[in-house]
Scaffold this active site. Sequence first.
Site, PDB file in Angstrom:
ATOM      1  N   GLU A   1      43.259   7.015   8.113  1.00 50.92           N
ATOM      2  CA  GLU A   1      43.868   8.340   8.261  1.00 50.92           C
ATOM      3  C   GLU A   1      44.550   8.516   9.604  1.00 50.92           C
ATOM      4  OE1 GLU A   1      40.863   7.745   7.127  1.00 50.92           O
ATOM      5  OE2 GLU A   1      40.679   8.672   5.156  1.00 50.92           O
TER       6      GLU A   1
ATOM      7  N   HIS B   1      31.666  17.003   3.165  1.00 57.22           N
ATOM      8  CA  HIS B   1      32.676  16.994   2.103  1.00 57.22           C
ATOM      9  C   HIS B   1      33.126  18.400   1.727  1.00 57.22           C
ATOM     10  CE1 HIS B   1      32.380  12.744   1.655  1.00 57.22           C
ATOM     11  NE2 HIS B   1      32.885  12.700   0.447  1.00 57.22           N
TER      12      HIS B   1
HETATM   13  C1  LIG Z   1      37.454   8.857   6.301  1.00 54.90           C
HETATM   14  C2  LIG Z   1      37.318   8.871   4.833  1.00 54.90           C
HETATM   15  N1  LIG Z   1      38.417   8.742   4.085  1.00 54.90           N
HETATM   16  C3  LIG Z   1      38.321   8.767   2.746  1.00 54.90           C
HETATM   17  C4  LIG Z   1      37.122   8.918   2.141  1.00 54.90           C
HETATM   18  C5  LIG Z   1      37.029   8.988   0.637  1.00 54.90           C
HETATM   19  N2  LIG Z   1      36.295   7.837   0.109  1.00 54.90           N
HETATM   20  C6  LIG Z   1      34.994   7.912  -0.157  1.00 54.90           C
HETATM   21  S1  LIG Z   1      34.369   6.467  -0.681  1.00 54.90           S
HETATM   22  C7  LIG Z   1      35.871   5.729  -0.586  1.00 54.90           C
HETATM   23  C8  LIG Z   1      36.024   4.300  -0.981  1.00 54.90           C
HETATM   24  C9  LIG Z   1      35.524   3.407   0.021  1.00 54.90           C
HETATM   25  O1  LIG Z   1      35.623   2.109  -0.426  1.00 54.90           O
HETATM   26  P1  LIG Z   1      34.683   1.008   0.159  1.00 54.90           P
HETATM   27  O2  LIG Z   1      34.512   1.202   1.621  1.00 54.90           O
HETATM   28  O3  LIG Z   1      35.220  -0.296  -0.287  1.00 54.90           O
HETATM   29  O4  LIG Z   1      33.264   1.299  -0.505  1.00 54.90           O
HETATM   30  P2  LIG Z   1      32.869   1.263  -2.056  1.00 54.90           P
HETATM   31  O5  LIG Z   1      33.036   2.642  -2.575  1.00 54.90           O
HETATM   32  O6  LIG Z   1      33.740   0.296  -2.742  1.00 54.90           O
HETATM   33  O7  LIG Z   1      31.436   0.869  -2.075  1.00 54.90           O
HETATM   34  C10 LIG Z   1      36.835   6.614  -0.140  1.00 54.90           C
HETATM   35  C11 LIG Z   1      38.247   6.284   0.056  1.00 54.90           C
HETATM   36  C12 LIG Z   1      36.000   9.063   2.968  1.00 54.90           C
HETATM   37  N3  LIG Z   1      34.782   9.223   2.453  1.00 54.90           N
HETATM   38  N4  LIG Z   1      36.118   9.029   4.303  1.00 54.90           N
END
Ligand SMILES: Cc1ncc(C[n+]2csc(CCOP(=O)(O)OP(=O)(O)O)c2C)c(N)n1
Lengths: 350, 334
Positions: free
Chosen positions: A61, A130
């Site tokens: 971001e 959130h």
């Molecule tokens: C700073 C931030 N940006 C966006 C999100 C929204 N978000 C929550 S989980 C996620 C996916 C994260 O992917 P990864 O780190 O690969 O973990 P996974 O869900 O695959 O276990 C996103 C984009 C967030 N929680 N925090």
Amino acid sequence: MTREIKYFEALREAQAQCLESDRDVVVMGLGVPGPTGVFGTTKNLIDDYGPDRVLDMPSSENAMTGMLLGASSNGMRPIMVHMRVDFAVLSMEPLVNQAAKWHYMYGGKMRAPLTVRMIIGQGWGQGPQHSQALQAWFAHIPGLKVIMPTTAHDAKGMLISAVRDDAPVISIEHRWLYGVSGAVPEEMYETPIGKARIMRPGKDVTIVAASYASLLALRAAEMLADAGIDAEVLDLRTITPLDRESIVASVRKTGRLVVADTGTAEFGISAEIVCAAVEGASESLKSAPRRVGLPSVPTPTSPALSEHFYPRAIHIAEAAAATLGAKLQFTEPETGKWHDVPDPSFTGPY
Amino acid sequence: MTPKAAIGGNTRPEIDVRRELYRSMLRTRRVEEAIVDRYTEQEMRCPVHICIGQEAPPTGISAHLQKQDHVYSAHRSHGHYLAKGGDMPAMIAEIYGKSDGCAVGKGGSQHLIDLDAGFICSAPILASTISVGVGDAWAARRRGEDRVIVIYFGDGSTEEGAFHEALNFAGVNKLPIVFVCENNLYSVHTSLETRQPENQTVRRLGPPNGMESFDGDGNDVEAVWRLADYAVNKARNGGGPTLLEFHTYRWMEHCGPLDDTHLGYRSAEELESWKARCPVDTYRDRLIQDGSVDQAWLESEEETLHKEIEAAFTAAQNSPFPEAEELFRHVYPE
Ligand SMILES: Cc1ncc(C[n+]2csc(CCOP(=O)(O)OP(=O)(O)O)c2C)c(N)n1
Ligand SMILES: [Mg+2]
């Protein structure tokens, strides 16, 4: 009859029309071209405008905001989307230190026509990270414009205005408004930034509100009407630049003020609105203004706690009655078992 | 273990360790399945990120951890919490928003904590807990504590600046940390190719930040166990941090209890191919084959687990909701 569509559809239509009418518009954000399209607001835009203009991004971001600032100062008009305002917290540096000051700091030579959509939420256990409502943060920064449209009509018109505005605009959208329908013209139109609107005229007390709190204020006005109190509801629509004139005019008329906001009451936007009324209409004020907002605690996750955390229409009605010196009993319509959904069709997680 | 033995070697754990690895993975699997089964009742009113399919990394890592070691996690934290010995009834009660929850219902699934077990925190803001864990390691070393810090995160988190900044500091200061990336190929509905350079590993980011790094099969608990043996012991013996990347796969939707292949961002075939490599079932078959366990042992494990999990859910459902006054407690320390 004018066409009715939902708030989220109005946002989508605004973006589609901006993409259609201006090659320099792009929409970018986590999940923007994805199958659920940020709660439907960007769904399938990629089919019509392609992956060069409807873009996903790495979870970065901070840098992506700076990147879009760079694109905007070179003539593009990007729309950046954050599923939750809490994620935009990581982008505060480029927004606050850079974009907000770009025009001023470079003696009017630079422009940052960047629009950043941020969704604020409520309920369903979204909890401390959130579901914050950070409108006051952004409003505190000179150089940023902050809009919080309430109706589907304004959601579309104000987003179009934001994209066409040469200043950086933060659009704060309450998730519980997404399913609310309203009349929305099909053509492209602008709803001006910086102008509040009387949603319901009244003569006894002014309720100034924004976003979802404006809907609560309308409900409160109905409760008050049943008790013989005629409330005026002023929907701010824009937080900054604040429409002080409309606030002052309404308070001059009614002599009483309640401010309702979805954010934390202390040091929140309600303080600025009360101040505007006191500065501009102190001679008309017949009683001390009151405000309704969140208590100064982080959002709890448990539904048993969030039930006591979020104000409801009845709290606004009680505050309004109190400005008239009345201690009235209002009755709330029956809700289901849970208070953490706007209506029963709303199921989690979301 | 040497790095060579850790990567390519075939050193196997003792039989009782194998059984423990299996038991731990199975426990996480069954807990997650129990959440999935009940989630649509809409009584667990918070987002849940189910880790079915990803049980091996936390299991293989935790096998080398001691009680005083600390674990940090993100949103998909149930497996990390359980494998480190986090209190299961307190986790279930937390998801139900109850007063017996590990955070009194204030945090929910995204904010698990069990300080006694050394599970320090989990938080859903991507990469946010990574630097916090680095700070813990830095403080532990300054204060002369024998403590290894394990920090779990997904592939998506590695795109945040804070991840790179934290890694750099850990490398510069040779801190006692094992960074564990569970690379499941997706960040919500977005595949890796859209977000990161083609044909690269997350592991590549170790050396430029001053640390060794390895990647391995995240569905093979013994492969994890070997790499963790090396990395955890290195950290414990003052050898500094290691970045481990495990290739694995999430079975359920990103957030919630359902299958999501209808969304089209990944194919049913891809999901099936990973299910065929189920970390729990493949290990069970292997243990049966090599005689480490027999049918009777497996059945009695299932039964014990079933009882434990049912009791946790019953206790959570019977636990009272926090009182309204709880809303105002804990804003500041008293
Ligand atoms: C700073 C931030 N940006 C966006 C999100 C929204 N978000 C929550 S989980 C996620 C996916 C994260 O992917 P990864 O780190 O690969 O973990 P996974 O869900 O695959 O276990 C996103 C984009 C967030 N929680 N925090
Ligand atoms: Mg991932």
